[in-house]
Design a protein around this motif. Structure first.
Motif, PDB file in Angstrom:
ATOM      1  N   UNK A 190      42.727  36.151  41.123  1.00  0.00           N
ATOM      2  CA  UNK A 190      43.846  35.754  40.255  1.00  0.00           C
ATOM      3  C   UNK A 190      43.528  34.436  39.561  1.00  0.00           C
ATOM      4  N   UNK A 191      42.953  33.499  40.279  1.00  0.00           N
ATOM      5  CA  UNK A 191      42.581  32.213  39.682  1.00  0.00           C
ATOM      6  C   UNK A 191      41.540  32.411  38.585  1.00  0.00           C
ATOM      7  N   UNK A 192      40.536  33.236  38.851  1.00  0.00           N
ATOM      8  CA  UNK A 192      39.504  33.510  37.856  1.00  0.00           C
ATOM      9  C   UNK A 192      40.111  34.085  36.579  1.00  0.00           C
ATOM     10  N   UNK A 193      41.061  34.989  36.739  1.00  0.00           N
ATOM     11  CA  UNK A 193      41.637  35.666  35.584  1.00  0.00           C
ATOM     12  C   UNK A 193      42.706  34.863  34.851  1.00  0.00           C
ATOM     13  N   UNK A 194      43.293  33.870  35.507  1.00  0.00           N
ATOM     14  CA  UNK A 194      44.433  33.194  34.891  1.00  0.00           C
ATOM     15  C   UNK A 194      44.248  31.714  34.603  1.00  0.00           C
ATOM     16  N   UNK A 195      43.246  31.098  35.187  1.00  0.00           N
ATOM     17  CA  UNK A 195      43.092  29.661  34.986  1.00  0.00           C
ATOM     18  C   UNK A 195      41.752  29.355  34.324  1.00  0.00           C
ATOM     19  N   UNK A 196      41.781  28.777  33.114  1.00  0.00           N
ATOM     20  CA  UNK A 196      40.524  28.469  32.421  1.00  0.00           C
ATOM     21  C   UNK A 196      39.720  27.418  33.189  1.00  0.00           C
ATOM     22  N   UNK A 197      38.404  27.602  33.164  1.00  0.00           N
ATOM     23  CA  UNK A 197      37.541  26.628  33.858  1.00  0.00           C
ATOM     24  C   UNK A 197      36.379  26.161  32.981  1.00  0.00           C
TER      25      UNK A 197
END
Length: 160
Positions: A44-51
């Motif tokens: 979910x973090x990978x898909x929703x939070x830009x890095x």
């Protein structure tokens, strides 16, 4: 996540609440459940939070790098012939599923990033191809993708 009673709820909170509800931290399967929770929250973090990381698909296609707008636009600015040859390859009827995916993305890049704002660029492609039948097939492929362009965009340009 949209809910009926609470309204919008952060999906990471939903995951945490689900694991709290099953009391994962006191169960004998704690290690397994902890691993699953970590995996789910990471996805979910990978898909929703830009890095600020560019992620690239690895696809077995010689033109696969041209799927990415930054690479496509750089190549178009530096070496139109490379792009034109890749565009010609997009209408090869013997493509694999992977090749067809790459071809569609390349056609969409060309339509959206080049033709949408500069429809007369199609004349450069026509000159490069120098084959009416092949050009017609490619033009049809570009138009049928319906990505930011349509027939009316080309009505004022003499392309045959």
């Amino acid at each position: 996540m949209a809910t009926d009673t609470l309204g919008p709820v952060a999906f990471l909170d939903v995951i945490n609440l689900a694991y709290k509800a099953i009391k994962f931290d006191i169960r004998k399967e704690h290690e397994l459940l902890s691993t699953l929770k970590s995996y789910q929250t990471s996805i979910v973090t990978l898909l929703t939070e830009p890095d600020d990381t560019n992620y690239r698909f690895r696809i077995n296609d010689r033109h696969s790098e041209l799927m990415y707008p930054d690479v496509f636009l750089h190549a178009y600015a530096q070496n139109k012939k490379q792009i034109f040859n890749a565009l010609i390859d997009t209408i090869n009827p013997l493509q694999s599923t992977e090749n067809l995916f790459v071809s569609n993305i390349i056609l969409m890049n060309y339509s959206f990033y080049i033709l949408k704002s500069k429809p007369r660029e199609i004349l450069k492609l026509k000159k490069h191809i120098n084959d009416e039948t092949l050009f017609s097939k490619l033009l049809e492929a570009i138009i049928t993708r319906r990505m930011a362009i349509n027939k009316s965009l080309f009505e004022k340009i003499s392309i045959g």
